[in-house]
Design an enzyme around this catalytic site. Structure first.
Site, PDB file in Angstrom:
ATOM      1  N   ASP A  92      -7.301  48.362  24.994  1.00  0.00           N
ATOM      2  CA  ASP A  92      -8.270  48.934  25.746  1.00  0.00           C
ATOM      3  C   ASP A  92      -9.286  47.992  26.557  1.00  0.00           C
ATOM      4  OD1 ASP A  92      -9.470  51.183  26.658  1.00  0.00           O
ATOM      5  OD2 ASP A  92     -10.737  51.550  24.754  1.00  0.00           O
ATOM      6  N   ARG A  97     -12.578  48.235  32.460  1.00  0.00           N
ATOM      7  CA  ARG A  97     -13.769  47.582  32.632  1.00  0.00           C
ATOM      8  C   ARG A  97     -13.804  46.162  33.169  1.00  0.00           C
ATOM      9  NH1 ARG A  97     -15.274  49.709  26.975  1.00  0.00           N
ATOM     10  NH2 ARG A  97     -13.136  50.524  27.085  1.00  0.00           N
ATOM     11  N   ARG A 126      -9.391  49.425  39.029  1.00  0.00           N
ATOM     12  CA  ARG A 126      -9.011  49.371  38.101  1.00  0.00           C
ATOM     13  C   ARG A 126      -7.633  49.265  37.613  1.00  0.00           C
ATOM     14  NH1 ARG A 126     -11.236  52.539  34.177  1.00  0.00           N
ATOM     15  NH2 ARG A 126      -9.320  53.095  33.471  1.00  0.00           N
ATOM     16  N   ASN A 160      -3.833  60.491  28.483  1.00  0.00           N
ATOM     17  CA  ASN A 160      -3.755  59.500  29.544  1.00  0.00           C
ATOM     18  C   ASN A 160      -3.525  60.177  30.971  1.00  0.00           C
ATOM     19  OD1 ASN A 160      -3.354  56.307  27.963  1.00  0.00           O
ATOM     20  ND2 ASN A 160      -5.422  57.196  28.381  1.00  0.00           N
ATOM     21  N   ILE A 193      -9.997  55.941  17.041  1.00  0.00           N
ATOM     22  CA  ILE A 193      -8.315  55.727  16.940  1.00  0.00           C
ATOM     23  C   ILE A 193      -7.712  56.255  18.110  1.00  0.00           C
ATOM     24  CG2 ILE A 193      -6.452  56.656  15.665  1.00  0.00           C
ATOM     25  CD1 ILE A 193      -8.041  54.627  14.069  1.00  0.00           C
TER      26      ILE A 193
HETATM   27  C1  IPE Z   1      -6.429  54.338  24.322  1.00  0.00           C
HETATM   28  O1  IPE Z   1      -7.332  53.986  25.216  1.00  0.00           O
HETATM   29  C2  IPE Z   1      -5.260  54.622  24.973  1.00  0.00           C
HETATM   30  C3  IPE Z   1      -4.351  53.364  25.401  1.00  0.00           C
HETATM   31  C4  IPE Z   1      -4.824  52.234  25.035  1.00  0.00           C
HETATM   32  C5  IPE Z   1      -3.193  53.653  25.821  1.00  0.00           C
HETATM   33  P1  IPE Z   1      -8.066  55.061  26.307  1.00  0.00           P
HETATM   34  O2  IPE Z   1      -9.160  54.298  27.120  1.00  0.00           O
HETATM   35  O3  IPE Z   1      -7.332  56.143  26.622  1.00  0.00           O
HETATM   36  O4  IPE Z   1      -9.033  55.830  24.695  1.00  0.00           O
HETATM   37  P2  IPE Z   1     -10.484  56.660  24.967  1.00  0.00           P
HETATM   38  O5  IPE Z   1     -10.194  57.706  26.003  1.00  0.00           O
HETATM   39  O6  IPE Z   1     -11.522  55.642  25.273  1.00  0.00           O
HETATM   40  O7  IPE Z   1     -10.616  57.044  23.751  1.00  0.00           O
HETATM   41  C1  IPE Z   2      -6.511  50.727  28.789  1.00  0.00           C
HETATM   42  O1  IPE Z   2      -7.294  50.451  29.314  1.00  0.00           O
HETATM   43  C2  IPE Z   2      -5.357  50.952  29.345  1.00  0.00           C
HETATM   44  C3  IPE Z   2      -4.694  52.422  29.258  1.00  0.00           C
HETATM   45  C4  IPE Z   2      -5.271  53.373  28.408  1.00  0.00           C
HETATM   46  C5  IPE Z   2      -3.547  52.790  30.002  1.00  0.00           C
HETATM   47  P1  IPE Z   2      -8.234  51.364  30.255  1.00  0.00           P
HETATM   48  O2  IPE Z   2      -7.645  51.686  31.424  1.00  0.00           O
HETATM   49  O3  IPE Z   2      -8.566  52.366  29.149  1.00  0.00           O
HETATM   50  O4  IPE Z   2      -9.641  50.550  30.508  1.00  0.00           O
HETATM   51  P2  IPE Z   2     -11.295  51.296  30.312  1.00  0.00           P
HETATM   52  O5  IPE Z   2     -11.419  51.429  28.812  1.00  0.00           O
HETATM   53  O6  IPE Z   2     -11.354  52.279  31.357  1.00  0.00           O
HETATM   54  O7  IPE Z   2     -12.043  49.933  30.424  1.00  0.00           O
HETATM   55 MG    MG Z   3     -10.190  52.776  27.770  1.00  0.00          MG
END
Ligand code: IPE
Ligand code: IPE
Ligand code: MG
Length: 264
Positions: free
Chosen positions: A39, A43, A52, A87, A214
């Protein structure tokens, strides 16, 4: 790609040789299975005033790094959360960028994965993925199935609740057909219907970017995993961050509901 897995690990014949563990880590007490919620890509990009999706591209490098290190240090399995069932709620362009990225990376890395004896599998509802990606997944799974190295599970269109519902449905169908006695359903029977069937549960869950949740990942399998949450954003996850997670793991007392063993 800066470095392929094949060149990153020294290869003796067909088998990767192990590199020495960093000092401070105990080889006998490494987790056999590490799971990671990757994750913070968005950001990471935002901090650099980048779109992004650039964070996702850089995230691939972090995943390759992590797989290489885990393989190098003799960790038996790595399970990475790449795309959740939730997602799909992201903007269409981000979703299609991710699907194309998965295809490109898989096509590009397959040969190295094969050579490094990695056993890759994709866990999730794969039939909802683009056709081309499904074919690549099938090909990669088949071509690495007989490998003997690290198990690498990529959770793609994966949702823990959906996996549990699917398992319940599969068991119900067996009961309906008369192939299964409901009385015979125990934890082992249930686990055999999950995507992770036949694999040991993760010992360690790493979540990057500081979020303390989680997010619908491996709800059954994480029952007794040790949790390591780090503020490091996934694209920055490197050897030092992995060592920190493993040191944290090795500092834990795993009791599984029992009591500490008395010092001898
Ligand atoms: C969890 O990350 C899913 C993956 C890393 C693929 P998210 O960024 O989707 O999770 P939330 O929305 O912050 O819970
Ligand atoms: C995790 O990074 C990757 C996926 C969920 C595919 P994010 O895209 O959720 O990154 P943040 O949480 O917005 O920073
Ligand atoms: Mg995320």
């Amino acid at each position: 790609m800066s470095r392929s897995l094949a060149t990153a690990l020294s290869v003796e014949g067909n088998r990767p040789s192990r590199c020495a563990l960093p000092p401070g880590l105990d080889a006998a007490r490494l987790p056999a299975h590490v799971a990671v919620i990757m994750d913070g890509n968005g950001r990471w990009a935002g901090q650099r005033k980048l779109p992004r999706v650039m964070g996702h591209r850089e995230g691939v490098e972090a995943l390759k790094r992590t797989l290489r290190l885990c393989s190098d240090w003799g960790i038996g399995a790595l399970t990475a959360y790449a795309f959740s069932t939730e997602n799909w709620n992201r903007p269409g362009e981000e979703v299609s960028f991710l699907m194309t990225l998965f295809e490109r990376v898989l096509a590009r890395e397959l040969q190295a994965l094969e050579q490094e004896q990695v056993r890759i599998r994709f866990l999730g509802d794969l039939e909802q993925l683009p056709e081309g990606l499904q074919q690549l997944i099938q090909d990669a799974t088949d071509r690495t199935a007989a490998n003997t190295g690290i198990r690498f599970n990529v959770c793609t269109n994966y949702g823990g609740r959906r996996e549990l519902v699917r398992a319940a449905r599969l068991l119900a169908e067996q009961v309906q057909r008369g192939d299964l006695d409901p009385e015979a359903i125990d934890e082992q029977t249930f686990a055999s219907q999950l995507f992770t069937s036949g694999q040991a549960d993760p010992d360690l869950l790493i979540r990057t970017s500081g979020e303390q949740r989680i997010s619908n990942f491996l709800l059954w399998q994480l029952a007794y995993a040790e949790l390591h949450i780090t503020d490091v954003l996934w694209p920055d996850f490197d050897e030092a961050a992995l060592i920190a997670a493993l040191m944290d793991f090795q500092s834990r007392q795993r009791r599984f509901g029992g009591v500490d063993s008395l010092p001898s």
